[in-house]
Write a protein that holds these residues in place. Structure first.
Motif, short mmCIF file in Angstrom:
data_model
loop_
_atom_site.label_atom_id
_atom_site.label_comp_id
_atom_site.label_asym_id
_atom_site.label_seq_id
_atom_site.Cartn_x
_atom_site.Cartn_y
_atom_site.Cartn_z
N LEU A 277 24.41 44.94 45.63
CA LEU A 277 25.12 44.99 44.35
C LEU A 277 25.55 46.40 44.03
O LEU A 277 25.04 47.37 44.60
N SER A 278 26.50 46.51 43.12
CA SER A 278 26.86 47.81 42.57
C SER A 278 27.10 47.64 41.09
O SER A 278 27.40 46.54 40.61
N VAL A 279 26.94 48.74 40.36
CA VAL A 279 27.05 48.72 38.90
C VAL A 279 27.91 49.90 38.47
O VAL A 279 27.73 51.02 38.95
N GLY A 280 28.83 49.63 37.57
CA GLY A 280 29.68 50.69 37.03
C GLY A 280 30.13 50.34 35.64
O GLY A 280 29.79 49.27 35.11
N THR A 281 30.88 51.24 35.04
CA THR A 281 31.45 50.99 33.72
C THR A 281 32.96 51.06 33.83
O THR A 281 33.50 52.03 34.38
N TYR A 282 33.62 50.03 33.30
CA TYR A 282 35.08 49.99 33.27
C TYR A 282 35.50 50.24 31.84
O TYR A 282 35.07 49.52 30.93
N SER A 283 36.32 51.26 31.62
CA SER A 283 36.79 51.63 30.29
C SER A 283 38.31 51.57 30.24
O SER A 283 38.98 51.99 31.18
N ILE A 284 38.84 51.05 29.13
CA ILE A 284 40.28 51.00 28.90
C ILE A 284 40.52 51.47 27.47
O ILE A 284 39.94 50.91 26.52
N ALA A 285 41.37 52.46 27.29
CA ALA A 285 41.69 52.97 25.96
C ALA A 285 42.45 51.91 25.16
O ALA A 285 43.19 51.10 25.73
N ALA A 286 42.28 51.95 23.86
CA ALA A 286 43.00 51.03 22.97
C ALA A 286 44.50 51.11 23.27
O ALA A 286 45.05 52.20 23.43
N GLY A 287 45.13 49.95 23.39
CA GLY A 287 46.55 49.88 23.70
C GLY A 287 46.87 50.10 25.17
O GLY A 287 48.03 50.05 25.56
N GLY A 288 45.86 50.34 25.98
CA GLY A 288 46.05 50.64 27.39
C GLY A 288 46.33 49.42 28.24
O GLY A 288 46.36 48.28 27.75
N ALA A 289 46.50 49.67 29.52
CA ALA A 289 46.81 48.61 30.48
C ALA A 289 45.73 48.55 31.56
O ALA A 289 45.20 49.57 31.99
N ASP A 290 45.43 47.35 31.98
CA ASP A 290 44.47 47.09 33.05
C ASP A 290 45.24 46.80 34.31
O ASP A 290 45.89 45.77 34.41
N GLY A 291 45.18 47.69 35.29
CA GLY A 291 45.96 47.53 36.51
C GLY A 291 45.17 47.02 37.69
O GLY A 291 45.64 47.09 38.82
N GLN A 292 43.97 46.50 37.46
CA GLN A 292 43.14 46.08 38.60
C GLN A 292 43.67 44.82 39.27
O GLN A 292 44.35 44.01 38.64
N GLY A 293 43.33 44.70 40.52
CA GLY A 293 43.65 43.50 41.28
C GLY A 293 42.38 42.72 41.55
O GLY A 293 41.29 43.15 41.17
N PRO A 294 42.49 41.58 42.21
CA PRO A 294 41.28 40.81 42.51
C PRO A 294 40.37 41.55 43.48
O PRO A 294 40.84 42.36 44.29
N HIS A 295 39.10 41.28 43.38
CA HIS A 295 38.09 41.93 44.22
C HIS A 295 37.57 40.94 45.26
O HIS A 295 37.63 39.73 45.06
N THR A 296 37.02 41.45 46.32
CA THR A 296 36.46 40.60 47.36
C THR A 296 35.01 40.23 47.08
O THR A 296 34.40 39.50 47.86
#
Length: 111
Positions: free
Chosen positions: A31-50
């Motif tokens: 497993l891995s653990v992280g924090t994903y942050s997006i500023a207010a009004g921002g855009a999420d550009g992530q794609g699907p993960h494996t």
């Protein structure tokens, strides 16, 4: 034992051109653990993960849109996204942060 400090805290990107930021806190084979942050009004550009993902929302407000449905992403929400499913956070109305748990570790299945 290991204490994972900083996990779940909103952390803006150092790059002013980016509104999203990911900080990895821990990575072991299963497993891995992280924090994903997006500023207010921002855009999420992530794609699907494996790998499978669990998001534990710690701050802000957004909406998670996936191939299989939509859900409010508010503090306390726990959201599961299976490996390979296209997903994105939208309508980020407040600085957003989520603890992200990948199983197995992120990129461990990448080809």
């Amino acid at each position: 034992m290991q204490i994972v400090s900083g996990a779940g805290a909103f952390t803006p990107s150092n790059d002013p051109a980016k509104t999203a930021n990911y900080v990895e806190h821990l990575s072991v084979p299963d497993l891995s653990v992280g924090t994903y942050s997006i500023a207010a009004g921002g855009a999420d550009g992530q794609g699907p993960h494996t790998e499978d993902e669990i998001y534990v929302v710690t701050a802000g407000r957004a909406r998670l849109v996936t191939e299989s449905g939509e859900a409010d992403a508010v503090p306390g929400a726990v959201l599961f996204v299976p490996a390979g499913e296209v997903h994105r956070f939208v309508e980020i109305s407040e600085d957003f942060a989520a603890l992200v748990i990948f199983g197995p570790a992120e990129y461990s299945r990448a080809t």
